[in-house]
Write an enzyme that holds these catalytic residues in place. Structure first.
Site: not given
Ligand code: GLY
Length: 257
Positions: A12, A114, A132, A142-145, A165-168
């Site tokens: 990850s 993450t 991450t 795509r860029v997350g948080d 962590t989780g859905h950015g």
């Molecule tokens: N938290 C990591 C991501 O969504 O990329």
């Protein structure tokens, strides 16, 4: 943080991280210190340790964030080695995924994660870092948080620090870690601050008519006194604490029972 980044079996982050839907491993990372110095890289390819590049952005440039090829060129100029980060196991999974090409990020299915760290040092100073490879099979670009200061990480040396962590996408929607730190500023404990940030995501998810069961977000927080807490949407998230009493792994409390 550099140990999991360099571990091909840790799928990850860093080397061995799962690729995007084009088979490219793109990494996001950021760092923040007690002086509010910040550095970040997003969609960085070919460099095993994005956290070290984020640190170099912080220490050696007048900027706070570099992305894509610009981040790579900067890393190479700093002596980082260009490498293939797509390990055999990840390539195999990606080829399997290509058969359906179905992109449905699901909570706690191990297609993303993450590593975030927040620390209070022996001088009482707070700092943090986050790294991450993001959502597996995400759209390229795509860029997350995780590389976004305020979303995946925030540190205020007078108050506390938080990482996520989780859905950015859900963390960015509420500027999660900045929110957690601001809640601590208002007097909330780290635990309560994490719970309130999760409650905000829960509310927005319901308001938007989305299914909460498909979403996972977890926060950890630490205040200036060394108190810490954590909360997530659903089970399956744990975090490690290292203090004077030793190391422990704690299962985070969660909202969806
Ligand atoms: N938290 C990591 C991501 O969504 O990329």
């Amino acid at each position: 943080m550099k140990i999991p980044e360099g571990d091909p079996n840790e799928r990850s982050v860093g080397y061995g991280g799962r690729p995007d839907r084009d088979g490219r491993v793109t990494l996001d990372s950021c760092i923040m210190d007690e002086f509010s110095n910040i550095g970040s890289v997003a969609c960085l390819e070919h460099i095993k340790h994005p956290i070290s590049v984020a640190r170099a952005v912080m220490e050696k440039t007048p900027h706070v964030m570099l992305v894509g090829d610009g981040a790579l060129q900067f890393a190479l100029s700093q002596g980082f080695k260009k490498e293939n980060l797509l390990v055999e196991a990840s390539e195999k999974e990606w080829k399997e995924w290509l058969k359906t090409s179905e992109y449905l990020p699901k909570a706690n299915i191990e297609n993303h994660d993450t590593i975030g760290m927040i620390a209070l040092d022996s001088h009482g100073n707070l700092s943090g870092a986050c790294t991450t490879s993001g959502m597996a099979f995400k759209m390229h670009g795509r860029v997350g948080d995780s590389p976004i200061i305020g979303a995946g990480l925030y540190v205020d040396n007078e108050i506390g620090a938080a990482t996520a962590t989780g859905h950015g996408e859900e963390v960015i929607r509420i500027t999660g870690c900045h929110l957690v730190v601001e809640l601590m500023r208002q007097g909330k404990s780290p635990q309560k601050a994490c719970e309130e940030a999760v409650a905000r995501i829960v509310k927005l998810t319901k308001n938007r008519g989305k299914e909460l069961k498909d979403i996972q977000v977890g926060f950890i927080a630490l205040n200036k006194k060394g108190q810490y807490g954590s909360y997530c949407i659903q089970s399956g998230f744990n975090y490690a604490v290292n203090d004077n009493s030793g190391n422990k792994l704690i299962d985070a409390a969660y909202y969806l029972k």
